[in-house]
Design a protein around this motif. Structure first.
Motif, mmCIF file in Angstrom:
data_model
loop_
_atom_site.group_PDB
_atom_site.id
_atom_site.type_symbol
_atom_site.label_atom_id
_atom_site.label_comp_id
_atom_site.label_asym_id
_atom_site.label_seq_id
_atom_site.Cartn_x
_atom_site.Cartn_y
_atom_site.Cartn_z
ATOM 1 N N ALA A 294 4.215 8.501 0.911
ATOM 2 C CA ALA A 294 4.819 7.725 -0.169
ATOM 3 C C ALA A 294 3.764 6.900 -0.899
ATOM 4 C CB ALA A 294 5.912 6.816 0.387
ATOM 5 N N GLN A 295 2.824 6.338 -0.153
ATOM 6 C CA GLN A 295 1.758 5.554 -0.778
ATOM 7 C C GLN A 295 0.822 6.432 -1.594
ATOM 8 O OE1 GLN A 295 0.088 3.544 2.618
ATOM 9 N NE2 GLN A 295 1.728 2.023 2.698
ATOM 10 N N ILE A 296 0.475 7.599 -1.065
ATOM 11 C CA ILE A 296 -0.354 8.536 -1.822
ATOM 12 C C ILE A 296 0.376 8.975 -3.087
ATOM 13 C CG2 ILE A 296 -1.216 10.917 -1.816
ATOM 14 C CD1 ILE A 296 -3.144 9.156 -0.491
ATOM 15 N N ALA A 297 1.672 9.259 -2.960
ATOM 16 C CA ALA A 297 2.450 9.712 -4.114
ATOM 17 C C ALA A 297 2.421 8.679 -5.228
ATOM 18 C CB ALA A 297 3.897 9.994 -3.689
ATOM 19 N N PHE A 298 2.607 7.407 -4.884
ATOM 20 C CA PHE A 298 2.636 6.384 -5.937
ATOM 21 C C PHE A 298 1.259 6.175 -6.548
ATOM 22 C CE2 PHE A 298 2.147 2.101 -7.538
ATOM 23 C CZ PHE A 298 3.227 1.997 -8.396
ATOM 24 N N ILE A 299 0.229 6.047 -5.709
ATOM 25 C CA ILE A 299 -1.086 5.707 -6.237
ATOM 26 C C ILE A 299 -1.611 6.799 -7.162
ATOM 27 C CG2 ILE A 299 -2.455 6.672 -4.329
ATOM 28 C CD1 ILE A 299 -4.294 4.291 -4.538
ATOM 29 N N VAL A 300 -1.358 8.067 -6.823
ATOM 30 C CA VAL A 300 -1.851 9.155 -7.667
ATOM 31 C C VAL A 300 -0.975 9.311 -8.913
ATOM 32 C CG1 VAL A 300 -2.373 11.612 -7.785
ATOM 33 C CG2 VAL A 300 -2.876 10.334 -5.700
ATOM 34 N N ALA A 301 0.342 9.269 -8.746
ATOM 35 C CA ALA A 301 1.229 9.438 -9.899
ATOM 36 C C ALA A 301 1.020 8.322 -10.915
ATOM 37 C CB ALA A 301 2.684 9.484 -9.437
ATOM 38 N N PHE A 302 1.010 7.083 -10.450
ATOM 39 C CA PHE A 302 0.806 5.974 -11.382
ATOM 40 C C PHE A 302 -0.592 6.013 -11.990
ATOM 41 C CE2 PHE A 302 -0.618 1.705 -12.437
ATOM 42 C CZ PHE A 302 0.417 1.254 -13.245
ATOM 43 N N GLY A 303 -1.602 6.289 -11.156
ATOM 44 C CA GLY A 303 -2.973 6.321 -11.663
ATOM 45 C C GLY A 303 -3.184 7.384 -12.712
ATOM 46 N N VAL A 304 -2.591 8.558 -12.523
ATOM 47 C CA VAL A 304 -2.727 9.632 -13.510
ATOM 48 C C VAL A 304 -2.062 9.241 -14.824
ATOM 49 C CG1 VAL A 304 -1.976 11.975 -14.060
ATOM 50 C CG2 VAL A 304 -3.023 11.503 -11.859
ATOM 51 N N LEU A 305 -0.876 8.666 -14.755
ATOM 52 C CA LEU A 305 -0.203 8.236 -15.983
ATOM 53 C C LEU A 305 -0.991 7.131 -16.691
ATOM 54 C CD1 LEU A 305 3.546 8.171 -14.870
ATOM 55 C CD2 LEU A 305 2.406 9.837 -16.346
ATOM 56 N N LEU A 306 -1.517 6.184 -15.924
ATOM 57 C CA LEU A 306 -2.332 5.128 -16.518
ATOM 58 C C LEU A 306 -3.555 5.711 -17.208
ATOM 59 C CD1 LEU A 306 -2.746 2.002 -16.733
ATOM 60 C CD2 LEU A 306 -4.152 2.189 -14.685
ATOM 61 N N ASP A 307 -4.172 6.694 -16.570
ATOM 62 C CA ASP A 307 -5.382 7.292 -17.117
ATOM 63 C C ASP A 307 -5.091 8.073 -18.397
ATOM 64 O OD1 ASP A 307 -8.336 7.771 -16.262
ATOM 65 O OD2 ASP A 307 -7.626 9.727 -16.923
ATOM 66 N N THR A 308 -4.026 8.865 -18.391
ATOM 67 C CA THR A 308 -3.756 9.721 -19.543
ATOM 68 C C THR A 308 -3.140 8.954 -20.710
ATOM 69 O OG1 THR A 308 -1.628 10.340 -18.579
ATOM 70 C CG2 THR A 308 -3.484 11.781 -18.144
ATOM 71 N N LEU A 309 -2.277 7.982 -20.427
ATOM 72 C CA LEU A 309 -1.569 7.292 -21.495
ATOM 73 C C LEU A 309 -2.343 6.113 -22.066
ATOM 74 C CD1 LEU A 309 2.052 7.269 -20.006
ATOM 75 C CD2 LEU A 309 1.068 8.845 -21.679
ATOM 76 N N LEU A 310 -3.180 5.479 -21.261
ATOM 77 C CA LEU A 310 -3.894 4.291 -21.737
ATOM 78 C C LEU A 310 -5.393 4.519 -21.866
ATOM 79 C CD1 LEU A 310 -3.667 1.276 -22.496
ATOM 80 C CD2 LEU A 310 -4.044 0.732 -20.092
ATOM 81 N N VAL A 311 -6.018 4.967 -20.775
ATOM 82 C CA VAL A 311 -7.483 5.060 -20.775
ATOM 83 C C VAL A 311 -7.969 6.185 -21.673
ATOM 84 C CG1 VAL A 311 -9.518 5.416 -19.327
ATOM 85 C CG2 VAL A 311 -7.593 4.089 -18.463
#
Length: 362
Positions: A294-311
């Motif tokens: 569950a922790q891996i799922a959140f950190i990767v899913a949120f991080g990917v969205l942050l990277d693609t949508l903002l960074v």
């Protein structure tokens, strides 16, 4: 999005940078010291209930004693040294399960089971194991080794901390070298590597808030930050390469600033779509009732969205647009630009000389 970047590049990257920095400020507060046994499962399990009952009526470490292996001739001295350690409730030889059976001896060595006063996965138990190791190692001729669940957890935590401080900078340097060779520049790779690192720290900062206050995790598995780093950096660099190689191609024909807008327009939809698909894929791990996944799922899913949508959509294009031709230093592209055009594609370039009357340059 490209039009927004072109209209207000500096305000765009400053705002994006402020959001990432605010999130990254919480990264040091992430508790990556391990998940208690009672929280290994997201849903309530009979084994967890049984462990809680056991801890309520017996010493916390009864179910998972520390294991000491020592030379049989030093068994009494090793037992005395272990029993004197604060946090130890009892020491007895291992008898193979028979309550009153003889101690088991193999190859001249004996096993001692050391019951800890605190729960085997607690910080207090790990501190006791460190004291226990120091005590039995000091027994002359014992050649003692300390193992068991608590010792394994402590060693895993220590190893994970070492891996993070070693692997993360090494991977970042390797990525920087690849980007330098690919873009034939020094400034652009440094900017991209910095945004990748900042995006990762911002994700950790969000996890430090979400894990305890939303999901109810009192701790994070020690390996989660490193796994998250590997996934997020690998994906972030892919997106960087996809975006910046197109920007470089367009910059050779149209100048850097126009090249940024064209490159973002051409690749933005693909990068964002890929990010959404990957985020959904990793989020699916959350249906498995294990805290680690569950922790891996959140950190990767949120991080990917942050990277693609903002960074990758705002921060990097706005930074490159603001830097202009300096992005490609020391490549010739930074100085020459496309033939027959100003260095960064037109009068919008603040570095170009201002035109005077009759087209004479200033």
């Amino acid at each position: 999005v490209a039009a927004l970047v072109g209209r207000r590049p500096r305000a765009t990257w400053v705002a994006a940078l402020a959001v990432l920095a605010a999130c990254a400020a919480f990264a040091p507060t992430l508790n990556a010291q391990g998940v208690p046994q009672s929280e290994l499962f997201i849903k309530k399990q009979p084994s967890v209930t049984a462990q809680q009952l056991l801890s309520a009526h017996f010493p916390g470490g009864s179910g998972n004693p520390a294991v000491v292996i020592a030379e049989v001739g030093t068994a009494e001295r090793t037992t005395a040294a272990a029993a004197a350690v604060p946090g130890v409730s009892g020491v007895r030889p291992y008898t193979g399960g028979a309550p009153d059976g003889p101690a088991r001896v193999a190859d001249g060595r004996i096993r001692l089971d050391v019951t800890l006063a605190d729960a085997a996965d607690s910080d207090e138990a790990m501190a006791t194991v460190q004291r226990l190791r120091a005590a039995v190692h000091a027994v002359p001729g014992a050649d003692a080794k300390v193992g068991g669940y608590t010792a394994q957890q402590f060693d895993t935590r220590t190893t994970a901390r070492h891996d993070r401080t070693t692997i993360i900078p090494v991977v970042l340097l390797c990525i920087l070298a690849v980007l330098v060779l690919l873009l034939r520049s020094l400034v652009a790779p440094l900017v991209l590597a910095a945004t990748v690192a900042l995006s990762y720290l911002a994700t950790l900062g969000v996890c430090a808030i979400v894990f305890p206050h939303v999901f109810g995790f009192s701790g994070t598995d020690p390996s989660v930050p490193l796994y998250g780093y590997v996934f997020l950096v690998a994906l972030g660099v892919d997106y960087n390469i996809f975006l910046m190689t197109r920007v470089r191609e367009e910059s050779r024909r149209h100048g850097t600033r126009e090249g940024v807008l064209r490159g973002l327009t051409a690749t933005g939809g693909v990068i964002t779509s890929a990010g959404v698909v990957l985020a959904a894929t990793f989020a699916a791990l959350g249906v498995i009732p294990l805290a680690f996944l569950a922790q891996i799922a959140f950190i990767v899913a949120f991080g990917v969205l942050l990277d693609t949508l903002l960074v990758r959509s705002l921060l990097v294009p706005a930074l490159v647009y603001d830097l202009g031709g300096r992005t490609w230093w020391p490549a010739r592209l930074a100085a020459d630009g496309p033939a027959g055009r100003p260095r960064d594609g037109g009068p919008a370039d603040r570095d170009a000389p201002a035109p005077l009357a009759d087209g004479v340059g200033g």
